[in-house]
Design an enzyme around this catalytic site. Structure first.
Site, PDB file in Angstrom:
ATOM      1  N   HIS A 322      -2.980  -0.631  -5.885  1.00  0.00           N
ATOM      2  CA  HIS A 322      -3.171   0.346  -4.823  1.00  0.00           C
ATOM      3  C   HIS A 322      -1.828   0.997  -4.537  1.00  0.00           C
ATOM      4  O   HIS A 322      -0.796   0.328  -4.596  1.00  0.00           O
ATOM      5  CB  HIS A 322      -3.696  -0.352  -3.554  1.00  0.00           C
ATOM      6  CG  HIS A 322      -4.279   0.600  -2.561  1.00  0.00           C
ATOM      7  ND1 HIS A 322      -3.505   1.296  -1.680  1.00  0.00           N
ATOM      8  CD2 HIS A 322      -5.557   0.976  -2.355  1.00  0.00           C
ATOM      9  CE1 HIS A 322      -4.299   2.068  -0.950  1.00  0.00           C
ATOM     10  NE2 HIS A 322      -5.549   1.899  -1.332  1.00  0.00           N
ATOM     11  N   ASP A 380     -12.507  -1.856  -3.938  1.00  0.00           N
ATOM     12  CA  ASP A 380     -13.577  -1.524  -4.880  1.00  0.00           C
ATOM     13  C   ASP A 380     -13.910  -2.648  -5.840  1.00  0.00           C
ATOM     14  O   ASP A 380     -14.898  -2.570  -6.562  1.00  0.00           O
ATOM     15  CB  ASP A 380     -13.177  -0.283  -5.700  1.00  0.00           C
ATOM     16  CG  ASP A 380     -13.218   0.942  -4.837  1.00  0.00           C
ATOM     17  OD1 ASP A 380     -14.105   1.020  -3.991  1.00  0.00           O
ATOM     18  OD2 ASP A 380     -12.353   1.809  -5.006  1.00  0.00           O
TER      19      ASP A 380
END
Ligand code: ACO
Length: 446
Positions: A322, A380
């Site tokens: 991320h 996710d």
């Protein structure tokens, strides 16, 4: 600024805490730039006057070191794995609130009291129907169109239907547009699904909660009474909460940039949906499931991890890494727990993708490559497994993300419009093309 019923919205101030001196080593010239501090988080160098004073730009492709705006909505501490909405921890919100309470918090600045909650729910519920003519847009798409393509189109089309909420300078119209978008997005998303499977559109039902209504419009049919499992409705609601807002990510920045020119909110949200679609952003949950399907069995994991680490291979472990979190994404932990609950209620034992995901996570978290680069599972990583278990096709995963993120986009858009220092977003560049060339007539071009 006031929340809906007079309670003040908590908002701190940006303070100048000093200056920073930058020296041009080629000329010896110096310039002093203000050093700014928000309520928490890294300080920022105010470069707004840099060009005027020095003739220099800053260069930051991908905006890894750039704060593009002031915002009082969401705070992330990526090193510590902290996510706060208006000061409240995501864990507390996911545990104790429903999605519409979180929407109220993001949009209006405070968690609602009981009366505000009732009023807000009623307002959203009574905006869930879409203009009847909008349904005809769907038949213009091929049946096999990706639902995100459909969502980009129909969301943009809202601006052609709701002219009475496109005056961005009118605060009342801004709020109506926000309510409409939050309310209609699940209806439009369910319609995109129904169109793809050739089933009739289901009108929203006002006796259902936001998440229940979405599941009903997606999986219900006119042929039989439909009953939602409360665990699945709660899981859906939690997924919506976990995706509601995430600071200045690519799609939110897209919404802000589109809106900075004065474009109407429906068009701006359509731009956000387009940005979200990419696999590096909202499309990752779809990509995770495809990756797990491709891996197929636990014994192929070492080969996959080897590929992810290979500099000469473009392959990346989807659902890992991320831009901001250099720790476990706090949303991923909640998502993992929700995943177990959903599989349990669906009676799914030994889900092969879950087994691969868990082993992959274990191996990656111990592997020096992932440890050194601080690559942890993101939100996710588990959401795709839950959504698949609930019966959604992979092509709908990012659509669900868009439904949930709409409140974040519109809250950030509204904050931008109401920001007195807001101006059109217009980055500059380091030009690397040809300098002035003599024009060559067509006949002389070889
Ligand atoms: N697998 C393998 N290596 C990775 C991964 C990954 N998933 N993610 C990053 N890396 C490596 C990069 O190759 C790079 O290595 P290098 O320093 O040797 O060149 C290093 O880690 C840093 O990666 P960047 O791409 O520079 O980091 P950035 O902040 O630009 O990217 C991103 C973040 C896009 C999320 C990236 O981690 C990625 O592509 N992950 C997979 C896709 C994904 O899951 N996206 C969802 C994001 S969450 C969301 O949108 C809700």
């Amino acid at each position: 600024m006031e929340s809906s019923k007079g309670r003040p919205v908590w908002r701190g101030e940006v303070k100048q805490v000093g200056t920073i001196t930058v020296t041009d080593d080629t000329t010896g010239k110096t310039v002093k730039l203000p050093l700014l501090e928000g309520e928490t988080g890294p300080r920022a160098i105010d470069v707004r006057k840099l060009y005027a004073e020095t003739g220099y730009f800053t260069f930051d492709p991908g905006f890894t070191s750039t704060a593009s705006c002031e915002s009082a909505i969401t705070y992330i501490d990526g090193d510590e794995g902290i996510l706060l909405h208006r000061g409240y921890a995501i864990q507390d919100l996911a545990e104790n609130c429903d999605y519409l309470e979180v929407c109220h918090l993001l949009l209006r600045g405070e968690l609602p009291n009981p009366q505000q909650k009732e009023d807000f729910e009623r307002t959203i519920t009574y905006h869930t129907m879409v203009h009847e003519q909008l349904s005809r847009f769907y038949s213009g798409f091929r049946r096999d169109a990706h639902p995100m393509a459909v969502m980009c189109g129909v969301t943009g089309a809202l601006s052609a239907f709701y002219h009475d909420s496109t005056d961005i300078l009118d605060p009342r119209q801004r709020m109506i547009a926000a309510h409409r978008l939050i309310a209609k997005m699940p209806t439009m998303a369910a319609m995109a699904y129904k169109y793809s499977v050739g089933q009739p559109f289901m009108y929203p039902r006002n006796d259902l909660s936001y998440a229940e209504n979405f599941l009903y419009m997606t999986f219900g049919t006119p042929c039989e009474a439909w009953k939602v499992d409360p665990v699945l409705a709660r899981a859906m609601d939690k997924i919506f909460i976990l995706h509601a807002d995430h600071e200045q990510n690519a799609s939110t920045s897209t919404v802000r940039l589109a809106g900075s020119s004065g474009a109407n909110p429906f068009a701006c949200i359509a731009a956000g949906i387009a940005s979200l679609w990419g696999p590096a952003h909202g499309g990752a949950n779809e990509a995770v499931l495809k990756m797990l399907e491709e891996i197929g069995s636990v014994d192929r994991i070492p080969e996959i991890v080897r590929r992810a680490k290979d500099k000469n291979d473009n392959f990346r472990l989807m659902g890992f890494g991320h831009r901001v979190y250099k720790n476990y994404d706090p949303r991923a932990k909640i998502m993992r727990q929700t995943c177990y609950e959903v599989l349990d209620v669906m009676g799914i034992k030994d889900e092969p993708h879950l087994a691969i995901a868990m082993e992959l996570e274990k191996i990656a978290l111990e592997d020096p490559y992932f440890v050194e680069k601080k690559l942890y599972p993101n939100v996710d990583f588990y959401s795709g497994i839950i959504l698949k278990a609930m019966g959604f096709p992979t092509s709908m995963f990012t659509v669900l993300f868009a439904v949930a993120r709409t409140v974040g986009w519109i809250s950030q858009w509204k904050e931008m419009i109401e920001d007195p220092v807001q101006k059109i977003g217009r980055p500059r560049q380091l030009y690397t093309g040809a300098t002035k060339r003599d024009f060559i007539p067509l006949a002389e071009r070889g």
